[in-house]
Design an enzyme around this catalytic site. Sequence first.
Site, mmCIF file in Angstrom:
data_model
loop_
_atom_site.group_PDB
_atom_site.id
_atom_site.type_symbol
_atom_site.label_atom_id
_atom_site.label_comp_id
_atom_site.label_asym_id
_atom_site.label_seq_id
_atom_site.Cartn_x
_atom_site.Cartn_y
_atom_site.Cartn_z
ATOM 1 N N HIS A 149 41.483 40.589 31.615
ATOM 2 C CA HIS A 149 42.085 41.786 31.039
ATOM 3 C C HIS A 149 43.210 42.255 31.956
ATOM 4 O O HIS A 149 43.122 42.109 33.183
ATOM 5 C CB HIS A 149 41.061 42.932 30.935
ATOM 6 N N CYS A 169 37.715 50.348 33.581
ATOM 7 C CA CYS A 169 36.990 49.872 32.396
ATOM 8 C C CYS A 169 36.062 50.922 31.808
ATOM 9 O O CYS A 169 35.769 50.906 30.611
ATOM 10 C CB CYS A 169 36.150 48.643 32.749
#
Length: 280
Positions: free
Chosen positions: A178, A274
């Site tokens: 990511h 996150c």
Amino acid sequence: MKFPFPKRVLMVRPNGFRVDYAINPYMLDASGTLQSVDEGKAHVQWNQIKQAFIELGMSVEVIEGDPHFPDMVFCANQTLPFWQSEDNVALILSRMHATQRKGEVRHFEQWARELGISTVEMTDFDFEGAGDGIWNYETRELFAGFGFRTDENAYDLIAQIINRPIHKLRLVSENFYHLDTCFAVLRADTAAYVPQAFDDSSRQKLKMLFTHLIPIDIDEAIQNFAGNCVCPDGRHILLQPGSTKFVSLIKQAGFIPIELETSEFLKAGGSIFCMKQLLP
């Protein structure tokens, strides 16, 4: 013109957080076995992060986690907030890459519906929300990671939806699946990044777009998720402890580090960025 930083944060309580499968390199220990999570410790760490946001003057909204989805706590991934108009925020609903996580999105759709927040569904291509789409809130430009979880073609559709500049960045290392594992916007003209996570073209693009680009040591990025830090106000940087090189650099640049333990969440491949969704 500089736009303001968000003042609201969405978090998901880590109900049932655990490692049931391996969809990234961090979910397996050195022997190749699934990581073991201390759920009680995870709740303590989560609450400390929540409290840190509150102490920075932000309001925190909480969705209760669904134990059927142990990664739901990583709530940067299921949506991408955007400005539908100057005072109206909407959400793009992600299409998660991993089968195990697809069911998480409906919880965020329901939450948005209850609050009257408009949503747009990503149906054609995989796209993992703010895990790969990272805003420079002060300039309202979107930095768009692709290569592992998000399909590059998704950004052609997103460009039509958000009507804001998009800068595509290709990820090339499986340790950084990511964009939020290797890149953080700190303020309008400053970002931090792991150079080895990007191809040459993307590295050059970042050097052109930011006056100040702070490198993150690759070992600190892998071991401590230094790249998964978050700067919610242009001054304070929340990050996992242990990244002494990176902490030294951000202090030199005038930032204030706030080190918060996320050891249990690192076992699933995530840290502070996150575990939150900033809501403009």
